[in-house]
Enzyme design. Structure first.
Site, PDB file in Angstrom:
ATOM      1  N   ARG A 180       0.801  -1.227   0.000  1.00 43.85           N
ATOM      2  CA  ARG A 180       0.000   0.000   0.000  1.00 43.85           C
ATOM      3  C   ARG A 180       0.834   1.277   0.000  1.00 43.85           C
ATOM      4  NH1 ARG A 180      -2.407  -3.203  -1.548  1.00 43.85           N
ATOM      5  NH2 ARG A 180      -4.299  -4.217  -0.816  1.00 43.85           N
ATOM      6  N   SER A 229     -10.294   1.176   3.837  1.00 44.36           N
ATOM      7  CA  SER A 229      -9.585   0.703   5.036  1.00 44.36           C
ATOM      8  C   SER A 229      -8.762   1.820   5.653  1.00 44.36           C
ATOM      9  CB  SER A 229      -8.655  -0.453   4.676  1.00 44.36           C
ATOM     10  OG  SER A 229      -9.430  -1.555   4.280  1.00 44.36           O
ATOM     11  N   GLU A 299      -3.357   3.444   6.778  1.00 49.14           N
ATOM     12  CA  GLU A 299      -3.298   3.383   5.311  1.00 49.14           C
ATOM     13  C   GLU A 299      -3.794   4.731   4.773  1.00 49.14           C
ATOM     14  OE1 GLU A 299      -4.949  -0.177   3.564  1.00 49.14           O
ATOM     15  OE2 GLU A 299      -5.622   0.922   1.791  1.00 49.14           O
TER      16      GLU A 299
HETATM   17  C1  LIG Z   1     -15.303   2.357  -0.415  1.00 48.67           C
HETATM   18  C2  LIG Z   1     -13.813   2.318  -0.620  1.00 48.67           C
HETATM   19  C3  LIG Z   1     -13.189   1.109  -0.892  1.00 48.67           C
HETATM   20  C4  LIG Z   1     -11.799   1.059  -1.080  1.00 48.67           C
HETATM   21  N1  LIG Z   1     -11.218  -0.146  -1.357  1.00 48.67           N
HETATM   22  C5  LIG Z   1      -9.881  -0.209  -1.548  1.00 48.67           C
HETATM   23  C6  LIG Z   1      -9.251  -1.455  -1.848  1.00 48.67           C
HETATM   24  O1  LIG Z   1      -9.884  -2.496  -1.967  1.00 48.67           O
HETATM   25  N2  LIG Z   1      -7.905  -1.465  -2.015  1.00 48.67           N
HETATM   26  C7  LIG Z   1      -7.143  -0.322  -1.915  1.00 48.67           C
HETATM   27  O2  LIG Z   1      -5.917  -0.394  -2.085  1.00 48.67           O
HETATM   28  N3  LIG Z   1      -7.717   0.873  -1.633  1.00 48.67           N
HETATM   29  C8  LIG Z   1      -9.054   0.959  -1.451  1.00 48.67           C
HETATM   30  N4  LIG Z   1      -9.641   2.178  -1.166  1.00 48.67           N
HETATM   31  C9  LIG Z   1      -8.790   3.374  -0.975  1.00 48.67           C
HETATM   32  C10 LIG Z   1      -8.596   4.241  -2.232  1.00 48.67           C
HETATM   33  O3  LIG Z   1      -9.704   4.156  -3.090  1.00 48.67           O
HETATM   34  C11 LIG Z   1      -7.330   3.852  -2.991  1.00 48.67           C
HETATM   35  O4  LIG Z   1      -6.183   4.009  -2.184  1.00 48.67           O
HETATM   36  C12 LIG Z   1      -7.161   4.709  -4.259  1.00 48.67           C
HETATM   37  O5  LIG Z   1      -6.176   4.129  -5.055  1.00 48.67           O
HETATM   38  C13 LIG Z   1      -6.781   6.161  -3.960  1.00 48.67           C
HETATM   39  O6  LIG Z   1      -6.868   6.900  -5.175  1.00 48.67           O
HETATM   40  P1  LIG Z   1      -7.270   8.447  -5.163  1.00 48.67           P
HETATM   41  O7  LIG Z   1      -7.201   8.941  -6.550  1.00 48.67           O
HETATM   42  O8  LIG Z   1      -8.558   8.642  -4.476  1.00 48.67           O
HETATM   43  O9  LIG Z   1      -6.067   9.038  -4.316  1.00 48.67           O
HETATM   44  P2  LIG Z   1      -6.117  10.262  -3.278  1.00 48.67           P
HETATM   45  O10 LIG Z   1      -6.932   9.856  -2.099  1.00 48.67           O
HETATM   46  O11 LIG Z   1      -6.490  11.510  -3.966  1.00 48.67           O
HETATM   47  O12 LIG Z   1      -4.585  10.317  -2.848  1.00 48.67           O
HETATM   48  C14 LIG Z   1      -4.006   9.261  -2.111  1.00 48.67           C
HETATM   49  C15 LIG Z   1      -2.487   9.490  -2.025  1.00 48.67           C
HETATM   50  O13 LIG Z   1      -1.921   9.379  -3.320  1.00 48.67           O
HETATM   51  C16 LIG Z   1      -1.204  10.562  -3.662  1.00 48.67           C
HETATM   52  N5  LIG Z   1      -1.414  10.790  -5.096  1.00 48.67           N
HETATM   53  C17 LIG Z   1      -2.599  10.843  -5.756  1.00 48.67           C
HETATM   54  N6  LIG Z   1      -2.395  11.038  -7.069  1.00 48.67           N
HETATM   55  C18 LIG Z   1      -1.053  11.126  -7.244  1.00 48.67           C
HETATM   56  C19 LIG Z   1      -0.209  11.349  -8.376  1.00 48.67           C
HETATM   57  N7  LIG Z   1      -0.704  11.513  -9.612  1.00 48.67           N
HETATM   58  N8  LIG Z   1       1.134  11.397  -8.180  1.00 48.67           N
HETATM   59  C20 LIG Z   1       1.665  11.225  -6.943  1.00 48.67           C
HETATM   60  N9  LIG Z   1       0.921  11.011  -5.842  1.00 48.67           N
HETATM   61  C21 LIG Z   1      -0.421  10.967  -5.987  1.00 48.67           C
HETATM   62  C22 LIG Z   1      -1.813  11.662  -2.794  1.00 48.67           C
HETATM   63  O14 LIG Z   1      -0.904  12.726  -2.567  1.00 48.67           O
HETATM   64  C23 LIG Z   1      -2.116  10.884  -1.517  1.00 48.67           C
HETATM   65  O15 LIG Z   1      -0.959  10.762  -0.728  1.00 48.67           O
HETATM   66  C24 LIG Z   1     -11.029   2.250  -0.983  1.00 48.67           C
HETATM   67  C25 LIG Z   1     -11.670   3.469  -0.717  1.00 48.67           C
HETATM   68  C26 LIG Z   1     -13.048   3.508  -0.537  1.00 48.67           C
HETATM   69  C27 LIG Z   1     -13.711   4.832  -0.269  1.00 48.67           C
END
Ligand SMILES: Cc1cc2nc3c(=O)[nH]c(=O)nc-3n(C[C@H](O)[C@H](O)[C@H](O)COP(=O)(O)OP(=O)(O)OC[C@H]3O[C@@H](n4cnc5c(N)ncnc54)[C@H](O)[C@@H]3O)c2cc1C
Length: 352
Positions: A180, A229, A299
């Site tokens: 992660r 999570s 996480e």
């Molecule tokens: C209902 C639900 C279920 C989920 N299930 C899972 C699951 O099964 N598995 C899992 O791993 N996660 C899960 N997640 C968590 C989340 O969806 C993932 O971690 C997702 O990949 C985050 O993407 P985001 O675009 O929303 O990132 P953000 O929340 O916008 O950012 C997360 C991090 O990534 C960094 N970041 C974002 N974009 C970039 C970029 N282009 N370059 C550098 N850094 C960047 C940000 O600075 C931050 O530190 C879940 C979330 C929810 C709400």
């Protein structure tokens, strides 16, 4: 806000530019204070110009995707938020005859859209991302995964923007994917990447996706705002099981609650603040630690509380009182609560 600097920044993009934007509207938890400025670029070269501009003027910045793994503190973010989502979502299929097909996709592409493209083109490999609600950039940064698979398994290469504004392509062996997380030098932005896929059958892919979605609906509180999570699973165990065993399922702080359906989820039942969520995170960490000796590692990415020293004198953020505390970086340790410093007029939306 110094209008000239804001206008200069706004001139670097054809995308949206917002001032004093409440991040509660840009995160799946629906909490968090305002960012001084948000830009949603639509082209890698725009991001490059913005980063160079920020580097020259020492403007602090944070990149985000869909905000589905972010907890923004109630004090908000002093500086620029670069949001890479819909407008930054070009997908290209590279399909050499007889060779392995690959998808080149920009960081703002949503995993949901990417999976829809895979289904349409009958490409297999991304089924495990079904139900993960973020952007591809966020998925790479978090090394998102489920069902024993993660982004590291399907990533061929990433195109990165260094903090100095240089664009570099790095192949998978040079990328430090971890559980992660992807270890990158601070301030690095993922612009796009290459994903390995296989030719498959639409029915098989659709069946797998439907099965995963059904399981998620049964086990996760998908009808309430959350960020998935909260804690990483410790080796050989599940954080949710440990939190449940510590008797914490259903506990509340203000408008936030440890989900009754999945103990590793915190849900916003309405009106929750970041402080409420941090209170529950402290409770979960302390409860599990005293019951088992295991210290759960978040996480969820906790950001904000970055208060610019001498804010009134800062060329860009001349909006607050001088002499505020400055914190060490974007990420503050869990539990430390900077006081709210929302500037006057916070919450108003401006367009250029
Ligand atoms: C209902 C639900 C279920 C989920 N299930 C899972 C699951 O099964 N598995 C899992 O791993 N996660 C899960 N997640 C968590 C989340 O969806 C993932 O971690 C997702 O990949 C985050 O993407 P985001 O675009 O929303 O990132 P953000 O929340 O916008 O950012 C997360 C991090 O990534 C960094 N970041 C974002 N974009 C970039 C970029 N282009 N370059 C550098 N850094 C960047 C940000 O600075 C931050 O530190 C879940 C979330 C929810 C709400």
């Amino acid at each position: 806000m110094n209008r000239n600097t804001a206008k200069e920044l706004a001139a670097l993009t054809r995308g949206k530019v917002l001032l004093q934007v409440p991040l509660s509207r840009h995160t799946s938890l629906k909490v968090g204070g305002c960012a001084d400025m948000m830009i949603c670029p639509v082209h890698p070269e725009e991001v490059q110009s913005i980063i160079r501009f920020c580097a020259e003027r020492a403007i602090p910045h944070l990149v985000m995707g869909a905000g589905t793994n972010l907890l923004v503190r109630d004090g908000g973010i002093r500086g620029l938020v670069i949001k890479l989502t819909r407008g930054f979502g070009k997908i290209t299929l590279i399909s050499p005859e007889g060779g392995q097909p690959m998808l080149r996709a920009e960081a703002g592409t949503s995993l949901r859209r990417l999976l829809a493209v895979c289904l349409e083109k009958q490409l297999s490999g991304l089924e495990f991302t079904s139900g993960i609600p973020g952007s591809l950039g966020g998925a790479w940064a978090m090394n998102a995964g489920a069902r024993g698979r993660e982004m590291a398994d399907i990533t061929q290469a990433l195109t990165l923007l260094t903090p100095r504004g240089e664009i570099e392509e790095t192949g998978n062996p040079g990328l430090c994917f971890d559980y992660r997380r992807l270890r990158l030098p601070p301030g690095t932005i993922i612009l796009k990447g290459l994903l390995r896929v296989r030719r498959g059958s639409r029915n098989v892919i659709a069946g797998e996706v439907e099965m995963i979605n059904r399981q998620r609906r049964q086990t996760q509180p998908l009808d309430l705002p959350s960020a998935g999570s909260v804690f990483k699973n410790p080796p050989g165990d599940a954080a949710g099981r440990l939190i449940e065993r510590a008797g914490l399922k259903g506990r509340r702080a203000g408008g936030a609650q440890i989900s009754e359906q999945h103990a590793n989820f915190i849900v916003n039942r309405g009106g929750a603040t970041a402080r409420d969520i941090l209170t529950l995170m402290d409770m979960m960490q302390t409860g599990v630690h005293s019951a088992t000796g295991i210290l759960l590692e978040p996480e969820l990415q906790v950001v904000g509380g970055f208060i610019v020293k001498q804010a009134a004198d800062h060329p860009l953020f001349g909006i607050g009182k001088a002499g505020h505390r400055i914190s060490a970086g974007w990420l503050l340790p869990l539990g430390s609560q900077p006081r709210s410093n929302n500037p006057p007029g916070a919450g108003k939306r401006h367009w250029f």
